[in-house]
Design a protein around this motif. Structure first.
Motif, mmCIF file in Angstrom:
data_model
loop_
_atom_site.group_PDB
_atom_site.id
_atom_site.type_symbol
_atom_site.label_atom_id
_atom_site.label_comp_id
_atom_site.label_asym_id
_atom_site.label_seq_id
_atom_site.Cartn_x
_atom_site.Cartn_y
_atom_site.Cartn_z
ATOM 1 N N VAL A 1 4.519 -0.303 0.653
ATOM 2 C CA VAL A 1 5.541 0.668 1.044
ATOM 3 C C VAL A 1 4.880 1.934 1.592
ATOM 4 C CG1 VAL A 1 7.424 2.132 0.213
ATOM 5 C CG2 VAL A 1 7.243 -0.244 -0.579
ATOM 6 N N LEU A 2 3.816 2.380 0.940
ATOM 7 C CA LEU A 2 3.091 3.555 1.419
ATOM 8 C C LEU A 2 2.576 3.341 2.842
ATOM 9 C CD1 LEU A 2 1.112 4.544 -1.784
ATOM 10 C CD2 LEU A 2 2.627 6.066 -0.519
ATOM 11 N N HIS A 3 2.016 2.181 3.100
ATOM 12 C CA HIS A 3 1.505 1.903 4.440
ATOM 13 C C HIS A 3 2.637 1.837 5.460
ATOM 14 C CE1 HIS A 3 -2.855 1.339 4.226
ATOM 15 N NE2 HIS A 3 -2.646 0.992 2.959
ATOM 16 N N ALA A 4 3.791 1.297 5.065
ATOM 17 C CA ALA A 4 4.934 1.246 5.977
ATOM 18 C C ALA A 4 5.404 2.652 6.347
ATOM 19 C CB ALA A 4 6.072 0.447 5.347
ATOM 20 N N LEU A 5 5.436 3.543 5.350
ATOM 21 C CA LEU A 5 5.799 4.939 5.621
ATOM 22 C C LEU A 5 4.771 5.601 6.538
ATOM 23 C CD1 LEU A 5 6.863 5.862 1.993
ATOM 24 C CD2 LEU A 5 8.371 6.058 3.988
ATOM 25 N N HIS A 6 3.505 5.378 6.230
ATOM 26 C CA HIS A 6 2.427 5.971 7.027
ATOM 27 C C HIS A 6 2.481 5.474 8.466
ATOM 28 C CE1 HIS A 6 -1.849 6.644 8.250
ATOM 29 N NE2 HIS A 6 -1.652 7.764 7.583
ATOM 30 N N GLU A 7 2.698 4.167 8.635
ATOM 31 C CA GLU A 7 2.778 3.598 9.979
ATOM 32 C C GLU A 7 3.998 4.133 10.728
ATOM 33 O OE1 GLU A 7 0.588 1.621 11.650
ATOM 34 O OE2 GLU A 7 -0.696 2.116 9.948
ATOM 35 N N GLY A 8 5.030 4.524 9.973
ATOM 36 C CA GLY A 8 6.217 5.077 10.605
ATOM 37 C C GLY A 8 6.113 6.558 10.906
ATOM 38 N N GLY A 9 4.964 7.154 10.630
ATOM 39 C CA GLY A 9 4.761 8.570 10.912
ATOM 40 C C GLY A 9 5.362 9.502 9.877
ATOM 41 N N THR A 10 5.744 8.967 8.719
ATOM 42 C CA THR A 10 6.317 9.789 7.653
ATOM 43 C C THR A 10 5.203 10.532 6.916
ATOM 44 O OG1 THR A 10 8.079 8.151 7.341
ATOM 45 C CG2 THR A 10 7.737 9.749 5.559
ATOM 46 N N ARG A 11 5.397 11.819 6.735
ATOM 47 C CA ARG A 11 4.419 12.608 5.978
ATOM 48 C C ARG A 11 4.476 12.202 4.506
ATOM 49 N NH1 ARG A 11 5.677 18.743 6.865
ATOM 50 N NH2 ARG A 11 3.735 18.967 5.664
ATOM 51 N N LEU A 12 3.300 12.089 3.887
ATOM 52 C CA LEU A 12 3.195 11.651 2.494
ATOM 53 C C LEU A 12 2.340 12.616 1.697
ATOM 54 C CD1 LEU A 12 2.466 7.860 3.110
ATOM 55 C CD2 LEU A 12 4.628 8.828 2.306
ATOM 56 N N ALA A 13 2.696 12.788 0.427
ATOM 57 C CA ALA A 13 1.878 13.561 -0.504
ATOM 58 C C ALA A 13 1.947 12.891 -1.864
ATOM 59 C CB ALA A 13 2.360 15.012 -0.579
ATOM 60 N N LEU A 14 1.041 13.273 -2.733
ATOM 61 C CA LEU A 14 0.976 12.711 -4.082
ATOM 62 C C LEU A 14 1.045 13.846 -5.087
ATOM 63 C CD1 LEU A 14 -1.420 9.909 -5.265
ATOM 64 C CD2 LEU A 14 -1.069 11.921 -6.672
ATOM 65 N N LEU A 15 1.869 13.672 -6.115
ATOM 66 C CA LEU A 15 1.998 14.656 -7.189
ATOM 67 C C LEU A 15 1.937 13.924 -8.518
ATOM 68 C CD1 LEU A 15 2.686 17.371 -8.524
ATOM 69 C CD2 LEU A 15 5.104 16.911 -8.033
#
Length: 216
Positions: free
Chosen positions: A111-125
């Motif tokens: 899911v993280l890779h799908a978001l990343h490939e879609g250009g969605t900004r990601l962060a971890l908390l």
């Protein structure tokens, strides 16, 4: 068998912020828990086992908030269960415990890779001690994240409003662009309370479905 890549998920201008423990990581397994109990000298049976885990979690908040050291944490657990561990014992207990949180969930990573490939900004908390910062910032999944926030470095913990406000300020976003994923309902409720959106993680499939429902 190789995992099949998911179709990209594009949620821009939202930023999706992930918890680590039991979301990206798998929970410690039975073998991990048994290894820790045996090294601690605790019988793998009730009521001794239950007392150990109660103490293990009761003192975790201070470690995650950065107000307790690793040595102090294990000393507090020892006092509560009546154990007498040497400094070398503590080093080994820490190593066994630390390793038990390093397994990753391939579904969530997909899911993280799908978001990343879609250009969605990601962060971890993550609510975690400072000792996890290297793994979270330098592990193989780290490049997926724009920023990594570790509670033990911030002296703030979820679900306090201040930690979400810090994350949003650092990412330069307003609450309506903040999407938070955590396995604990109270942490998700904390994110919603400051104006964000949130999802209580159960499994990767339901997470993927929920995220796709947000797509414009």
């Amino acid at each position: 068998m190789p995992a099949t890549a998911l179709e990209p998920i594009s949620l821009s201008p939202r930023v999706v912020v992930f918890d680590y423990g039991e979301v990206i990581s798998r929970p410690p397994g039975d073998a991990d828990r048994t290894a820790l109990l045996r090294r601690a000298g605790v019988p793998v049976e009730a009521p001794a086992e239950a007392a150990f885990w109660a103490a293990y979690w009761r003192h975790r908040a201070a470690l995650d908030q950065g107000t307790s050291s690793i040595a102090r944490y294990w000393a507090d657990v020892a006092v509560e269960i009546g154990a007498d561990w040497s400094p070398v014992d503590v080093h080994e207990l820490w190593a066994i415990d630390h390793r038990s949180w390093l397994s990753v969930d391939p579904g969530t990573l997909g899911v993280l890779h799908a978001l990343h490939e879609g250009g969605t900004r990601l962060a971890l908390l993550s609510n975690a001690g400072e000792d996890f910062s290297g793994w979270l910032r330098s592990g193989s999944f780290a490049p997926l994240f724009e920023r990594v926030f570790v509670s033990g470095e911030l002296n703030l913990v979820k679900p306090d409003a201040a930690i979400y406000e810090h994350v949003m300020a650092a990412l330069g976003i307003e609450p309506d662009r903040f999407v938070f994923i955590d396995n604990k309902a109270e942490n998700v409720e904390g994110a919603i309370a400051v104006g964000g959106e949130g999802h209580v993680f159960v499994d990767a499939a339901s997470l993927e479905s929920w995220l796709r429902s947000l797509a414009p």
